[in-house]
Design a protein around this motif. Structure first.
Motif, PDB file in Angstrom:
ATOM      1  N   LYS A 155       0.836  -1.207   0.000  1.00 58.98           N
ATOM      2  CA  LYS A 155       0.000   0.000   0.000  1.00 58.98           C
ATOM      3  C   LYS A 155       0.873   1.261   0.000  1.00 58.98           C
ATOM      4  O   LYS A 155       0.458   2.300  -0.517  1.00 58.98           O
ATOM      5  CB  LYS A 155      -0.959   0.013   1.192  1.00 58.98           C
ATOM      6  CG  LYS A 155      -0.319   0.053   2.568  1.00 58.98           C
ATOM      7  CD  LYS A 155      -1.384   0.192   3.666  1.00 58.98           C
ATOM      8  CE  LYS A 155      -0.757   0.216   5.044  1.00 58.98           C
ATOM      9  NZ  LYS A 155      -1.734   0.525   6.105  1.00 58.98           N
ATOM     10  N   THR A 156       2.088   1.150   0.529  1.00 59.88           N
ATOM     11  CA  THR A 156       2.913   2.356   0.560  1.00 59.88           C
ATOM     12  C   THR A 156       3.390   2.739  -0.838  1.00 59.88           C
ATOM     13  O   THR A 156       3.552   3.915  -1.135  1.00 59.88           O
ATOM     14  CB  THR A 156       4.104   2.212   1.534  1.00 59.88           C
ATOM     15  OG1 THR A 156       4.834   1.036   1.208  1.00 59.88           O
ATOM     16  CG2 THR A 156       3.605   2.134   2.970  1.00 59.88           C
ATOM     17  N   PHE A 157       3.575   1.740  -1.725  1.00 63.02           N
ATOM     18  CA  PHE A 157       3.940   2.080  -3.109  1.00 63.02           C
ATOM     19  C   PHE A 157       2.819   2.897  -3.746  1.00 63.02           C
ATOM     20  O   PHE A 157       3.058   3.946  -4.359  1.00 63.02           O
ATOM     21  CB  PHE A 157       4.205   0.811  -3.935  1.00 63.02           C
ATOM     22  CG  PHE A 157       4.511   1.090  -5.390  1.00 63.02           C
ATOM     23  CD1 PHE A 157       5.807   1.366  -5.806  1.00 63.02           C
ATOM     24  CD2 PHE A 157       3.494   1.092  -6.347  1.00 63.02           C
ATOM     25  CE1 PHE A 157       6.096   1.637  -7.146  1.00 63.02           C
ATOM     26  CE2 PHE A 157       3.770   1.373  -7.687  1.00 63.02           C
ATOM     27  CZ  PHE A 157       5.077   1.644  -8.081  1.00 63.02           C
ATOM     28  N   ALA A 227       5.007   2.169 -16.718  1.00 61.71           N
ATOM     29  CA  ALA A 227       4.834   0.709 -16.662  1.00 61.71           C
ATOM     30  C   ALA A 227       6.171  -0.026 -16.591  1.00 61.71           C
ATOM     31  O   ALA A 227       6.224  -1.177 -16.167  1.00 61.71           O
ATOM     32  CB  ALA A 227       4.019   0.216 -17.857  1.00 61.71           C
ATOM     33  N   PHE A 228       7.266   0.623 -16.975  1.00 66.02           N
ATOM     34  CA  PHE A 228       8.589   0.014 -16.781  1.00 66.02           C
ATOM     35  C   PHE A 228       8.896  -0.024 -15.283  1.00 66.02           C
ATOM     36  O   PHE A 228       9.346  -1.046 -14.753  1.00 66.02           O
ATOM     37  CB  PHE A 228       9.648   0.798 -17.565  1.00 66.02           C
ATOM     38  CG  PHE A 228      11.071   0.366 -17.316  1.00 66.02           C
ATOM     39  CD1 PHE A 228      11.392  -0.948 -17.019  1.00 66.02           C
ATOM     40  CD2 PHE A 228      12.102   1.304 -17.405  1.00 66.02           C
ATOM     41  CE1 PHE A 228      12.714  -1.341 -16.799  1.00 66.02           C
ATOM     42  CE2 PHE A 228      13.415   0.922 -17.183  1.00 66.02           C
ATOM     43  CZ  PHE A 228      13.723  -0.398 -16.870  1.00 66.02           C
ATOM     44  N   SER A 229       8.605   1.077 -14.575  1.00 61.15           N
ATOM     45  CA  SER A 229       8.876   1.059 -13.132  1.00 61.15           C
ATOM     46  C   SER A 229       8.008  -0.002 -12.450  1.00 61.15           C
ATOM     47  O   SER A 229       8.450  -0.682 -11.520  1.00 61.15           O
ATOM     48  CB  SER A 229       8.666   2.443 -12.509  1.00 61.15           C
ATOM     49  OG  SER A 229       7.327   2.855 -12.604  1.00 61.15           O
ATOM     50  N   ALA A 324      -0.622   2.353 -14.721  1.00 59.86           N
ATOM     51  CA  ALA A 324       0.409   1.442 -14.209  1.00 59.86           C
ATOM     52  C   ALA A 324       0.266   1.237 -12.696  1.00 59.86           C
ATOM     53  O   ALA A 324       0.567   0.156 -12.186  1.00 59.86           O
ATOM     54  CB  ALA A 324       1.800   1.960 -14.558  1.00 59.86           C
ATOM     55  N   ALA A 325      -0.214   2.251 -11.989  1.00 63.78           N
ATOM     56  CA  ALA A 325      -0.428   2.098 -10.543  1.00 63.78           C
ATOM     57  C   ALA A 325      -1.525   1.062 -10.285  1.00 63.78           C
ATOM     58  O   ALA A 325      -1.460   0.304  -9.310  1.00 63.78           O
ATOM     59  CB  ALA A 325      -0.803   3.435  -9.911  1.00 63.78           C
ATOM     60  N   ASN A 328      -0.148  -2.385 -11.097  1.00 64.38           N
ATOM     61  CA  ASN A 328       0.708  -2.849 -10.006  1.00 64.38           C
ATOM     62  C   ASN A 328      -0.082  -3.662  -8.968  1.00 64.38           C
ATOM     63  O   ASN A 328       0.440  -4.612  -8.397  1.00 64.38           O
ATOM     64  CB  ASN A 328       1.385  -1.652  -9.342  1.00 64.38           C
ATOM     65  CG  ASN A 328       2.382  -2.073  -8.298  1.00 64.38           C
ATOM     66  OD1 ASN A 328       3.324  -2.800  -8.602  1.00 64.38           O
ATOM     67  ND2 ASN A 328       2.157  -1.677  -7.060  1.00 64.38           N
ATOM     68  N   VAL A 329      -1.338  -3.288  -8.758  1.00 68.80           N
ATOM     69  CA  VAL A 329      -2.169  -4.019  -7.787  1.00 68.80           C
ATOM     70  C   VAL A 329      -2.407  -5.446  -8.291  1.00 68.80           C
ATOM     71  O   VAL A 329      -2.353  -6.411  -7.517  1.00 68.80           O
ATOM     72  CB  VAL A 329      -3.498  -3.265  -7.534  1.00 68.80           C
ATOM     73  CG1 VAL A 329      -4.408  -4.048  -6.608  1.00 68.80           C
ATOM     74  CG2 VAL A 329      -3.213  -1.867  -6.958  1.00 68.80           C
ATOM     75  N   GLN A 330      -2.636  -5.597  -9.594  1.00 71.88           N
ATOM     76  CA  GLN A 330      -2.779  -6.952 -10.146  1.00 71.88           C
ATOM     77  C   GLN A 330      -1.492  -7.756  -9.905  1.00 71.88           C
ATOM     78  O   GLN A 330      -1.543  -8.935  -9.555  1.00 71.88           O
ATOM     79  CB  GLN A 330      -3.040  -6.894 -11.670  1.00 71.88           C
ATOM     80  CG  GLN A 330      -4.390  -6.298 -12.074  1.00 71.88           C
ATOM     81  CD  GLN A 330      -5.550  -7.292 -11.926  1.00 71.88           C
ATOM     82  OE1 GLN A 330      -5.479  -8.259 -11.164  1.00 71.88           O
ATOM     83  NE2 GLN A 330      -6.619  -7.024 -12.655  1.00 71.88           N
TER      84      GLN A 330
END
Ligand code: F6R
Length: 359
Positions: A155-157, A227-229, A324-325, A328-330
């Protein structure tokens, strides 16, 4: 404290909508960003930005760097341990942002110290009020995600990225005198981020997809820009809790080497933001030609990507800067379910500590 969850990590993944609401609370006012300690003009002297961070926070910094660069601000991201030994040139107009959940990571503190010694202005972007980073930097901006217990940062990301978007909007206005292009839509998308994360969590097929990744030789993650990060972050999360090999690449770099590793036993997660999708689709075909199974993660509306890939994990269609955020959850859920299926020690992976206070 875990309540009905088997692990803190799953609890914290599920807490993301709430954490994001706290992060954003009171910080968006119509088409303006309101950042408590940073009234308009706070950053008017900034000519360039350097992010210093480690691990997941490094990936969040890189996400911020991609957005800032796109909005016309000079920005770079540095691995803090590298920067501590090999600092980049700075002057008094350089803003060095230490991205650190705990505010206690020794490498990040040292990098910030180096920057300060050389005359840069430093800002701690952290979750912990009263942390060393918050106390020793010139400025602090809090991500307000609430305590994170699981060693794997989740969650912090998300809250770091949301805070970086807010900070970016403020920076651009202060430096250029104008809001970012498309700031209205971006701010509306930021307000919708908590409910969009909720929708990913409620509708995800990550558990079923993750079962197909067990027993493979390697797991690759590719994307462009933000999306690279997230590709790097997806790979870090996967390796740290499953103990399986995983690696992230810039999608365009595949054909410059890593493609040699691709076989039918190396699933590739291809992350699309909604921009440059035709390029990602051709990467997907390159992988499939070598027999590699592809799981695409991208906006629901990316029908061509969905059709080309072997599996598709959709996220709500939103501003491309925020897709991308959501993707990231997926990937957090993919890593979690794969590790859970393998019986790993999810909240305390071997050899790792939550806060790394040694260099
Ligand atoms: C990975 C992880 C670590 C931390 C890194 C930096 O899931 O949690 O990579 O991100 O150790 O920690 P902070 O953000 O506290 O500086």
């Amino acid at each position: 404290e875990k309540g009905s969850y088997d692990h803190y990590m799953l609890k914290e993944i599920n807490e993301q909508p709430m954490a994001l609401r706290q992060t954003l609370h009171g910080r968006i006012d119509g088409s303006d960003v309101v950042l408590e300690d940073f009234p308009p003009g706070s950053f008017e002297d900034v000519s360039n930005v350097q992010f210093v961070a480690c691990g997941t926070s490094y990936h969040a910094g890189m996400y911020g760097e991609r957005l800032l660069s796109d909005w016309g601000i000079n920005a770079d991201t540095f691995i803090a341990s590298e920067y501590a030994a090999y600092p980049a040139p700075v002057d008094e107009n350089t803003l060095v942002i230490g991205v650190t959940q705990s505010g206690e990571t020794a490498d990040t503190l040292e990098a910030l110290q180096r920057a300060r010694d050389r005359g840069a202005r430093t800002l701690a972007l952290t979750n912990v009020i009263g942390s060393t980073a918050a106390r020793t930097c010139d400025d602090a901006l809090f991500i307000r995600a609430g305590p994170e217990i699981g060693v794997a940062a989740t969650k912090t990301f998300s809250s770091q990225v949301a805070t970086l978007v807010l900070l970016g909007e403020r920076l651009v206005r202060d430096v250029t005198g104008e809001p970012t292009e498309g700031h209205e839509q971006r701010l509306r998308a930021l307000e919708a981020l908590p409910e969009n994360v909720e929708s990913v969590i409620e509708t995800t097929d990550a558990e079923a997809v993750s079962r197909r990744c067990l027993g493979d030789n390697g797991h690759f993650f590719i994307g462009r820009g933000s999306a690279f990060s997230v590709a790097l972050e997806g790979a870090l999360k996967f390796k740290e809790i499953t103990y399986e090999h995983a690696e992230g690449f810039a999608a365009g770099e595949l054909k410059h080497g890593p493609l040699a590793l691709v076989t039918s036993e190396t699933p590739v997660f291809a992350i699309g933001t909604g921009q440059h999708l035709n390029r990602l689709e051709s990467n997907v075909r390159e992988i499939q030609t070598r027999g590699g199974p592809v799981v695409a993660v991208g906006p629901r509306t990316a029908s061509q990507l969905a059709q080309t890939a072997d599996e598709f994990l959709p996220v709500p269609a939103t501003h491309p800067d925020l897709v991308a955020a959501l993707a990231n959850v997926q990937l957090q859920l993919i890593a979690y379910h794969a590790a859970n299926e393998m019986g790993r020690s999810i909240d305390k992976p071997r050899n790792l500590a939550k806060s790394v206070t040694v260099e």
